[in-house]
Design an enzyme around this catalytic site. Sequence first.
Site: not given
Length: 352
Positions: A135, A195, A249
């Site tokens: 990331d 979601c 979820c």
Amino acid sequence: MVQVQAWGRELGFSQIGVAGVDLSSAEQGLQSWLAAGFHGGMDYMARHGLKRARPAELVPGTVSVITARMDYLPRSTPEGWQAHELARLQRPGEAIVSVYARGRDYHKVLRSRLQQLAERIDAAVGPLGHRVFTDSAPVLEAELARRSGQGWRGKHTLILSREGGSMAFLGEIYLDLAMPPTAAVSDHCGACSACIDACPTQAIVAPYRLDARRCISYLTIEHEGPIPEDLRPLIGNRIYGCDDCQLVCPWNKFAQRSPLPDFDPREGLTGATLVELFGWSEEEFLRRTEGSPIRRIGHVRWLRNIAAAMGNALGRNDDPAVRVALTGRQHHPDATVREAVSWALDRHAPVV
């Protein structure tokens, strides 16, 4: 590959995979997402352009990418943790920090362990060129993870695994060593839209398509300046990130606890009140968030986020302690904080 996977497990990774470097089929989707402006103020994403989908351009000589997944639920996470976290949203005076950010900065944890894995491979096969990422560079992480079998792309755009849900970090090692790719897995979202339905700001504008400009994680972390007024009431008491799409979820009932102490929650970041955290001076903020991903937003955004949450709390219950805390920051030297405080003080609970 079996040996690499074993080394990965020793280093705390839950899964290791391998992807090729031809991501050309993902370029159109990336271009479309950028053209729609869904990246918001993250200008670096547009600046890097298609380099994100071309590993061999980012690191010349790259012919394979090792992908790694690391579970991050804290070791002490209770059973029924999803319901436990959702219940926090009903306590407007409590400050909610996203689960992943309550411990040590994941960039530091993954980068160090990916480097150790690369060094083990180097020692086994001889000198090789490599570079590790998590990331932190123009890398199409979710696409590489999907192609290498780490999971499938959920409708919230995160990677989902049948064995571990989506509560995991991703990392990569770009290699100049050819390795056979691991197989992708099939999509198991089916007709579920939990979601999409749960997103407080409707940032998931269609299955597999996220408008970051509306996402609470983006607004509380990446976004500079004032948060758009129409979105502030929807943020609730979330002051850093948002887990809602993951909390609802069904696959996250399989989310795994991390074996590493790094992701254990720090004192003061779980269950604290908005008033407590709003009282942190910049010095205290820097001290308490040292080695944490939260530190990178700085004290001004920290106060801005909490002020918005305090305004939302006042919109539900006119708490004198919240008003006193806000009043104490009315003359803060930063205009963004002053504006957020002014907005919050104008909020009132409905008259019954």
